[in-house]
Design a protein around this motif. Structure first.
Motif, short mmCIF file in Angstrom:
data_model
loop_
_atom_site.label_atom_id
_atom_site.label_comp_id
_atom_site.label_asym_id
_atom_site.label_seq_id
_atom_site.Cartn_x
_atom_site.Cartn_y
_atom_site.Cartn_z
N LYS A 162 -31.99 -7.27 -8.51
CA LYS A 162 -30.43 -7.47 -7.99
C LYS A 162 -30.14 -8.69 -8.56
O LYS A 162 -30.87 -9.77 -8.56
CB LYS A 162 -30.12 -7.57 -6.61
CG LYS A 162 -30.48 -6.10 -5.94
CD LYS A 162 -29.72 -6.22 -4.38
CE LYS A 162 -30.85 -5.97 -3.37
NZ LYS A 162 -32.34 -6.29 -3.22
N GLU A 163 -28.94 -8.68 -9.51
CA GLU A 163 -28.39 -9.68 -10.10
C GLU A 163 -28.41 -11.08 -9.20
O GLU A 163 -27.67 -11.24 -8.29
CB GLU A 163 -27.51 -9.71 -10.94
CG GLU A 163 -27.87 -8.96 -12.50
CD GLU A 163 -27.00 -7.90 -12.78
OE1 GLU A 163 -25.70 -7.99 -12.50
OE2 GLU A 163 -27.54 -6.56 -12.73
N ILE A 164 -28.68 -12.22 -9.80
CA ILE A 164 -28.50 -13.40 -8.99
C ILE A 164 -27.21 -14.00 -9.61
O ILE A 164 -27.14 -14.48 -10.47
CB ILE A 164 -29.65 -14.50 -8.86
CG1 ILE A 164 -31.20 -13.98 -8.70
CG2 ILE A 164 -29.36 -15.79 -8.55
CD1 ILE A 164 -32.40 -14.64 -8.90
N PRO A 165 -26.49 -14.25 -8.41
CA PRO A 165 -24.82 -14.73 -8.90
C PRO A 165 -25.12 -16.17 -9.67
O PRO A 165 -25.92 -16.95 -9.16
CB PRO A 165 -24.09 -14.80 -7.79
CG PRO A 165 -25.03 -14.89 -6.41
CD PRO A 165 -26.30 -13.92 -6.97
N PRO A 166 -24.42 -16.53 -10.56
CA PRO A 166 -24.59 -17.80 -11.12
C PRO A 166 -23.97 -18.84 -10.16
O PRO A 166 -23.37 -18.66 -9.24
CB PRO A 166 -23.61 -17.96 -12.38
CG PRO A 166 -22.57 -16.65 -12.06
CD PRO A 166 -23.36 -15.63 -11.29
N ASP A 167 -24.47 -20.03 -10.28
CA ASP A 167 -23.99 -21.54 -9.56
C ASP A 167 -22.71 -21.52 -9.96
O ASP A 167 -22.18 -21.33 -10.69
CB ASP A 167 -24.94 -22.30 -10.01
CG ASP A 167 -26.37 -22.29 -9.62
OD1 ASP A 167 -26.62 -22.35 -8.45
OD2 ASP A 167 -27.21 -22.09 -10.36
N ASN A 168 -22.06 -21.95 -8.86
CA ASN A 168 -20.62 -22.58 -8.98
C ASN A 168 -20.62 -23.79 -9.14
O ASN A 168 -21.21 -24.71 -8.49
CB ASN A 168 -19.90 -22.00 -7.78
CG ASN A 168 -19.18 -20.71 -7.94
OD1 ASN A 168 -18.61 -20.64 -8.83
ND2 ASN A 168 -19.30 -19.76 -6.71
N ASP A 169 -19.55 -24.38 -9.92
CA ASP A 169 -19.47 -25.72 -10.16
C ASP A 169 -17.80 -26.07 -9.87
O ASP A 169 -16.97 -25.74 -10.39
CB ASP A 169 -19.72 -26.32 -11.52
CG ASP A 169 -19.38 -27.66 -11.88
OD1 ASP A 169 -19.18 -28.32 -10.82
OD2 ASP A 169 -19.26 -28.13 -12.99
N PHE A 170 -17.81 -26.63 -8.33
CA PHE A 170 -16.42 -26.83 -7.85
C PHE A 170 -15.99 -28.13 -8.39
O PHE A 170 -14.86 -28.62 -8.01
CB PHE A 170 -16.52 -26.65 -6.42
CG PHE A 170 -17.01 -25.43 -5.84
CD1 PHE A 170 -16.29 -24.41 -5.95
CD2 PHE A 170 -18.11 -25.08 -5.15
CE1 PHE A 170 -16.52 -23.11 -5.60
CE2 PHE A 170 -18.72 -23.87 -4.77
CZ PHE A 170 -17.74 -22.81 -4.94
N ASP A 171 -16.62 -29.14 -8.77
CA ASP A 171 -16.37 -30.35 -9.19
C ASP A 171 -15.77 -30.54 -10.38
O ASP A 171 -15.09 -31.37 -10.95
CB ASP A 171 -17.71 -31.41 -9.22
CG ASP A 171 -18.09 -31.41 -7.84
OD1 ASP A 171 -17.30 -31.77 -6.99
OD2 ASP A 171 -19.37 -31.64 -7.86
N SER A 172 -15.85 -29.59 -11.45
CA SER A 172 -15.23 -29.59 -12.82
C SER A 172 -14.45 -28.00 -12.96
O SER A 172 -14.95 -27.32 -12.19
CB SER A 172 -15.97 -29.90 -13.78
OG SER A 172 -16.89 -29.03 -14.05
#
Lengths: 918, 171
Positions: free
Chosen positions: A711-721
C-alpha cells in the motif's frame, strides 16, 4: 533598445550582445554547444546558425552564426527557415557520427544538452554506417568520471578549466576529429573548480562520480532551492534527493553570487548528509547501567524540559553554532537567555568579526561577487581565498581579465567574442596585488606578491594607506632604494587610478589581528577616496556573521570555557558544534567532567556528541528550512529538500517544543528592522496548489516503497512552506512567482534550461529571492548591537623570541571545513599535515625536507621561557617552501585551531620530544 | 408471428453448435508469443544480465509501478541493484518493453499471477530475472555500446575504430 525581426516578428532586445544571447533572452529555441553564458562565444560548433537577411527585399539571406553576430537595430533573421534548419541538422549529424551507443549507461542521459540539441535540430535517424572513433579514458580523481568517447569537441571544458578558472592540468591533445580532452597523464584534477566540468560539458564526457555511486535520473530527483553551507559565500545550490538519500548538489544560478559555477567543496562535500555516523535517534546516557538508552520523541522532549526546569539560570550554558541556521541559534538563545548563550568562535575571531560588523555598519558595506568580477584593481590581503572561500577566487580571476576586455573594447571588439578578446589581451591583466604570508594559487595572475614577515606587511599596509591619503605626486620624495616604499606606492597608485578598486581580505584563526585592523582602515580610506571602491571579507564559516549578529560581543567560545572553569555549571547545551575542533581533548575532558548534564544537538556523531548525556538528532541543511547570513550580510533562506528520517528533526523544533517554522520566523523577524522582510524568503502554504519539489515525470511512485508495504505510503507534508514533497502541484517552469524547485523546461532537460528562468539575459532567476542585505543603508538595525570593537592591544612577545617561530596557518579547501571533511571522497584529497619553513631557516637549523619534527606551542604569556615544559609536544614532517618569510612557520589551519593559543602563536621546534631546546 | 418463430429457430440452432466455454485450467488457451503477461528480465547471449538500470521502463510506465536502483559492477557494467515491479498496479501495457534499449525487460504469455496476499504481488529482481534471452536471442548491448567493460575494451565493440593515439601527429 535595438529591435530585431525574427521570423517576421519584431522584438526589443538588449544592445551590445550577440544574436544568440538575444534569442536566449527571448526564449526562442536556437540550438548551441560551444557558447556558454559565462564563457561567451567562439563560433566553433556551427549549431546556432541563423539566416540573416540584408533588407526587406532580400529573400535568400545568408547563413551566419548567431553567437558571432552582434545585435543591430532593424536586423532581420530567421531561425525556422528550411535552409538554415537543414544546415543545423547536417552539422549535428556529422557531430553525432562518432558518438557512442551509450545513453542507457550514461549518467548525463536525461539531462544531456547534446540529447536536447539533437532533438531540437531534428536529427533523429543515424545514416552514417562507418566505424566510430574511440578514446581511452583517464582517471581524474574521486570526483570526476571521464568517458572521452562521448566527446563532441565543443572545447567548453578547456575554455572553462584553463581560461575561466585558471587551471593548467586539463588540456586538449591530438588533432582534427581525434582531439582528446584530458590531462597529460592520468591523475587527480588539480583545480578547485573541476566539478563544474560536469555542468559545463554538454554531454557525458565529464560526469559526477559521487552521484554515480547512488545514481538516479534527473527526473526522479526531488530538489528545492538551498544555500551551500561549506563556506561564508553562501552560493545557491540545488540539493537533490531520492528515497532518503541526498544524491548530488548542482548549481543554482544567482547573478550576484555564484553565477553558473560552484567550487568542489560545495559540490562534492554533501555526503555527510548520508554519512554512516549520522544521528537518527535520541540517546540518553544511563549512568546506572553504564549504557545508552534510546528514548522516543515525547520522552526526549520531556527529558529536555525536565533538565532545563531543574537547572538554575546561572548554572546553564549554551553554545551556538556558526554552521547551523539563524533560526536554530535564535531558538537556543531564546531558550537559555542572552546571558547564557555563547558563540562557537574563539575570542580572537569573535573580536575580528565584531570589528567587521562595525565596519559594515559605520563605514562601508560589503560587495557581491558580481561587482568583484567587474572591478579593475584588487588588493588581496592575508586570505588564501582559493582555499577558504573558493568561489571568491574564481571571481578574482574574472576581475583580472577586465584589462584585456577593455583593450579589446577600445578596438571595437565586443566582450563576448572570447577568442578575439583572448588574442588581444595576451598577458595583459588587471592589477592584482597580493599581500599574504604564503604563496597562493592566485599568484599566476598577480601583479605583485608580498610574502614578507607579518610585521613588515603591517608596515606596508600602513604605508599604502598613507600614500592614499597624501597626494599621489609624492613619488619624488620617496627613497628609490626603499623597496617597501616603492611597493606601497605602486599599489596605492593602482588603487587610486582604478575606477572600481577592491580590497579583499578574510578572517581566520591564527592571522595577525593588527594586519586585519590595518586592512579595515585601508579600506575605509579607499572608500572615502572613491565611493565605488568595494570591500569583501570572508569569514570562517557559513553563518559566522549571522551568529555574531545574534550574539553579544563578549560571549565567545573562550568566555564560555572560562565560565565552565570558574562557575559551577549544571547543564551545558551544545548546538551543532564539535568543540574538539577548537580545544584539546585534555582540556575539554576536564571541563566536561564537571558538568552534570551535557545536551548535544547535532546531525552527526561528532566527538562532542559522543560525550553527550542527552543526544538529540537534528537535521542537516537539506532536511530543514533555515536562513544563513553570508560574508556580505546577505540573509538567504534555504528550503528543505526532503523530509528527515526517523527521529531527526530541526534543532529549532527540539528547542522550542515543536513550534512550527513560520512562528519562529515571525519571532525572529520582530528582532530587528532589517529582518522585517524575513518572511518573504519562506512563502506560506497557499490554500490551493503548492509548488512541486519533484518533476511530473517522477517514476516508481507506486513501487518505490512497496518492499515496505505494497500500500503506498503517502508523501510527507510540508506545512511550513508552499513546496510539496511530491510531483503534484505547480511545476517550477510554470510558476513565475516562486523560486523554482528544479531547473527544467520543455525541450530543455539540462541545466542550460536556466536561461528559460531568467528575466533578462544572464539576469536573476524570476521569482527567486536574491536575499536580504542586512547592511543596506536604508535598513536600520536597532536591536542588533555590537560593541564598537577595536583591535586588542598587541601582546608582548615571549622572551627568547629569536629561538621561536611565529606561527601562521595555511589552508586547504578539503581540510578546513568540518562537515565536508567527514566525506570519504574529500578525505582522499586531504593533504598530509606538515610544517612549512623556508630553506634558509631549515638549513641554518640543520633540518632537511621530509624530516619529522617535534613542535610545541609557546603561549605568549609564559614569562619564563627557559622553564617552559613542552607537555603538548607533537610531531609533523617538514616541508620546504621558499615563499615563507624568515621567522615564520606555517602549520595546517585546523591544527592551529585545535592546539594553538587564542591570540598570538609561537612555536618551538625540536628534533626530539625530550629536549626543550632546538 | 413470423419473427417469433425465426427467433425460436435461431435459439434451437444454437443447441447444436459447439460450446465456447473453455475448461480452464484443465484446458489451456493458446497465447501468442506476443501476449503481454508477466514481466521478466532476460539475459544476453553470454548469460549476463541485460538490464543496465537505465530507468527508461520506470519512466515510461503509466502507473509508475517499476522502481529500480542502479549500481556498477567491478567489471564496469551497470546493473540494477534492486528492481521492483508492483504487479498490483501493473496494467500489462507493454510500454516498458518498448522503451527498453537493451531488450532486457520483456512481457511473457503468462497471466496466472493471482495471490491471496497482496504483498506477494511485489516482484523483486530475483523473481523477475530469468536465465534465457527471451524473445530476442542475439542482442548484446555491451557489444554495441562504447562503454568499456571487462573483456571488451575501447575500440572493441561493433563498428569501432581502435582507440586514438593522441601522441600521433599524422594527419
Amino acid at each position: 533598445m535595438p529591435e530585431i525581426i525574427v521570423d517576421g516578428k519584431s522584438y526589443q532586445v538588449a544592445a551590445g550582445g550577440n544574436l544568440l544571447q538575444a534569442c536566449q533572452s527571448l526564449k526562442l529555441e536556437l540550438p548551441y554547444f560551444c557558447w556558454h553564458p559565462a564563457l561567451n562565444s567562439v563560433g566553433s560548433c556551427r549549431q546556432c546558425a541563423v539566416l540573416i537577411y540584408q533588407s526587406e527585399e532580400d529573400t535568400r539571406g545568408r547563413i551566419s552564426m548567431a553567437c558571432m553576430t552582434a545585435v543591430a537595430d532593424g536586423q532581420r533573421l530567421s531561425i525556422k527557415a528550411d535552409k538554415v534548419a537543414k544546415f543545423r541538422e547536417l552539422c549535428i549529424e556529422a557531430t553525432m557520427t562518432g558518438h557512442p551507443h551509450d545513453c542507457p549507461v550514461c549518467e548525463e542521459a536525461g539531462e544531456c544538452h547534446l540529447q536536447d540539441m539533437t532533438l531540437l535540430s531534428g536529427h533523429i535517424n543515424r545514416r552514417f554506417e562507418g566505424p566510430k572513433r574511440t578514446h581511452n579514458n583517464q582517471y581524474l580523481g574521486p570526483f570526476i568520471n571521464h568517458e572521452m568517447n562521448r566527446c563532441i569537441a565543443c572545447y567548453r571544458c578547456v575554455r572553462f578549466y584553463r581560461d575561466y578558472s585558471g587551471g593548467t592540468d586539463l588540456n586538449v591533445f591530438a588533432s582534427r576529429n581525434n582531439v582528446f580532452f584530458g590531462r597529460a597523464e592520468a591523475g587527480v584534477l588539480e583545480s578547485e573548480f573541476s566539478g563544474n566540468l560536469v555542468e559545463v560539458c554538454p554531454t557525458g564526457v565529464f560526469t559526477d562520480k559521487t552521484y554515480s555511486q547512488h545514481y538516479s535520473r534527473k527526473w526522479d530527483l526531488q530538489s528545492a532551492p538551498a544555500i551551500c553551507i561549506h563556506c561564508s559565500v553562501g552560493c545557491n545550490i540545488y540539493p537533490a534527493e531520492r528515497n532518503g538519500i541526498l544524491r548530488r548538489i548542482s548549481n543554482r544560478f544567482h547573478s550576484q553570487l555564484n553565477g553558473h559555477f560552484l567550487c568542489d567543496r560545495g559540490r562534492f562535500g554533501y555526503e555527510f548528509v548520508n554519512h554512516a555516523k549520522r544521528n537518527e535517534q535520541v540517546w540518553q546516557r544511563n549512568q546506572q547501567s553504564k549504557c545508552t538508552d534510546q528514548l522516543d520523541t515525547q520522552q526526549a522532549f520531556n527529558r529536555l524540559t525536565e533538565l532545563l526546569a531543574t537547572t538554575d539560570q546561572d548554572e546553564l550554558v549554551a553554545i551556538g553554532s556558526s554552521r547551523t541556521s539563524l533560526e536554530n541559534n535564535f531558538s537556543l538563545q531564546c531558550l537559555v537567555g542572552k546571558e547564557n548563550f555563547y558563540s562557537d568562535m574563539k575570542s580572537v575571531v569573535q573580536i575580528q568579526v565584531n570589528q567587521l560588523l562595525a565596519h559594515y555598519r559605520q563605514v562601508q558595506q560589503s560587495s557581491d561577487l558580481q561587482s568583484l568580477e567587474q572591478s579593475d584593481c584588487l588588493l588581496l590581503i592575508g586570505e588564501d581565498v582559493t582555499q577558504t572561500a573558493p568561489r571568491v577566487a574564481l571571481a578574482v580571476r574574472q576581475m583580472s581579465r577586465n584589462a584585456g576586455i577593455e583593450k579589446a573594447a577600445a578596438l571595437g571588439i565586443p566582450y563576448w567574442s572570447d577568442a578575439e578578446v583572448k588574442n588581444i589581451s595576451q598577458d595583459l591583466k588587471s592589477p592584482l596585488h597580493i599581500i599574504s604570508h604564503c604563496h597562493t594559487k592566485l599568484d599566476d595572475i598577480a601583479t605583485s606578491i608580498d610574502t614578507r614577515h607579518p610585521d613588515v606587511q603591517l608596515l606596508l599596509i600602513e604605508k599604502i594607506s598613507h600614500y592614499l591619503i597624501v597626494d599621489a605626486n609624492i613619488s619624488t620624495q620617496i627613497d628609490p632604494d626603499n623597496e617597501l616604499d616603492q611597493t606601497a606606492l605602486a599599489i596605492s597608485i593602482d588603487l587610486r587610478n582604478a575606477q572600481h578598486p577592491f580590497i579583499l581580505t578574510g578572517i581566520h584563526l591564527g592571522q595577525n589581528s593588527a594586519i586585519f585592523t590595518a586592512t579595515l582602515l585601508l579600506s575605509a580610506i579607499l572608500y572615502q577616496l572613491n565611493p565605488a571602491a568595494g570591500f569583501i571579507c570572508t569569514l570562517p564559516q557559513a553563518n559566522s556573521l549571522g551568529l555574531s549578529l545574534l550574539n553579544d560581543g563578549d560571549c565567545d567560545l573562550d568566555a564560555a570555557l572560562q565560565r565552565l572553569t570558574e562557575h559551577k555549571t549544571k547543564t551545558l547545551i551544545i548546538l551543532e558544534t564539535d568543540l574538539y575542533r577548537y580545544y584539546s581533548v585534555e582540556k575539554l575532558q576536564y571541563l566536561f567532567d564537571n558538568v552534570e548534564n551535557i545536551i548535544v544537538l547535532d546531525h552527526l556523531l561528532t566527538a562532542t556528541a559522543e560525550q553527550a548525556d542527552l543526544l538529540l538528532p537534528t537535521c542537516s541543511f537539506a532536511e530543514s528550512h533555515g536562513s544563513w547570513v553570508n560574508y556580505e550580510g546577505r540573509l538567504q533562506g534555504g528550503i528543505k529538500c526532503f523530509a528527515a528520517s526517523k527521529q531527526r528533526r530541526p534543532a529549532y523544533q527540539w528547542l522550542t517544543n515543536d513550534t512550527d517554522f513560520q512562528s519562529i520566523i515571525k519571532d525572529l523577524s520582530g528582532l530587528s528592522d532589517c529582518l522585517k522582510t524575513l518572511g518573504s524568503l519562506y512563502p506560506k502554504q497557499s490554500g490551493g496548489f503548492n509548488n512541486a519539489r519533484k518533476s511530473v515525470r517522477e517514476s516508481g511512485r507506486t513501487a518505490l516503497s512497496s518492499y515496505i508495504d505494497i500500500k503506498e505510503i503517502p508523501p510527507d507534508n510540508d506545512f511550513d512552506s508552499n513546496y510539496q514533497h511530491s510531483s503534484e502541484g505547480i511545476a517550477s517552469h510554470i510558476d513565475k512567482n516562486q523560486s523554482p524547485a528544479y531547473i527544467w523546461s520543455p525541450n530543455w532537460n539540462s541545466n542550460e534550461a536556466v536561461s528559460h528562468f531568467q528575466q533578462t539575459d544572464n539576469g536573476a532567476i524570476r521569482g527567486a529571492p536574491q536575499g536580504i542585505l542586512l547592511f543596506d543603508k536604508t535598513a536600520n538595525d536597532t536591536v542588533f548591537r555590537v560593541k564598537n570593537a577595536t583591535g586588542e592591544a598587541p601582546l608582548a612577545k615571549p622572551p627568547n623570541v629569536d629561538k621561536l617561530f611565529k606561527v601562521l596557518p595555511f589552508h586547504h579547501i578539503f581540510n578546513d571545513e568540518e562537515l565536508s571533511s567527514y566525506v570519504a571522497t574529500v578525505q582522499q584529497l586531504q593533504p598530509k599535515a606538515c610544517l612549512k619553513l623556508n630553506s634558509q631557516q631549515a638549513q641554518s637549523l640543520g633540518f632537511t625536507a621530509g624530516e619529522q619534527l617535534h613542535y610545541c606551542f609557546v603561549p605568549a604569556i609564559i614569562s619564563n621561557h627557559d622553564r617552559f615544559k613542552s607537555k603538548e609536544t607533537q610531531s609533523l614532517p617538514l616541508q620546504i617552501d621558499d615563499g615563507i618569510a624568515t621567522g615564520v612557520i606555517l602549520l595546517p589551519a585546523n591544527i592551529i585551531q585545535q592546539q594553538g593559543a587564542s591570540f598570538d602563536n609561537w612555536l618551538l621546534l625540536t628534533r626530539t620530544s625530550t629536549r626543550g631546546e632546538s | 408471428m413470423k419473427s417469433q418463430l425465426e427467433t425460436l429457430a435461431k435459439v434451437l440452432k444454437h443447441s447444436f453448435s459447439p460450446a465456447d466455454t473453455v475448461q480452464y485450467p484443465e484446458q489451456q488457451p493458446y497465447l501468442s508469443p506476443r501476449y503481454r503477461g508477466r514481466i521478466v528480465l532476460t539475459r544476453d547471449p553470454d548469460g549476463e544480465e541485460r538490464c543496465v538500470a537505465c530507468n527508461l521502463c520506470a519512466t515510461v510506465c503509466p502507473v509508475d509501478c517499476i522502481a529500480l536502483q542502479k549500481t556498477e559492477l567491478a567489471d564496469g557494467r551497470w546493473v540494477a541493484e534492486t528492481f521492483d515491479i508492483n504487479f498490483a498496479r501493473c496494467i500489462m501495457c507493454g510500454f516498458c518493453e518498448e522503451a527498453c534499449p537493451t531488450h532486457a525487460i520483456q512481457l511473457t504469455p503468462d497471466f496466472e499471477m493471482a495471490e491471496y496476499d497482496r504483498q506477494n504481488l511485489l516482484y523483486r529482481k530475483e523473481h523477475l530475472l530469468i536465465s534465457g534471452t527471451g524473445k530476442y536471442h542475439d542482442y548484446n548491448f555491451y557489444q554495441i555500446s562504447g562503454k568499456a567493460i571487462a573483456g571488451k575494451g575501447k575500440g572493441e565493440a561493433q563498428r569501432e575504430l581502435a582507440p586514438v593515439d593522441i601522441k600521433s601527429l599524422l594527419p
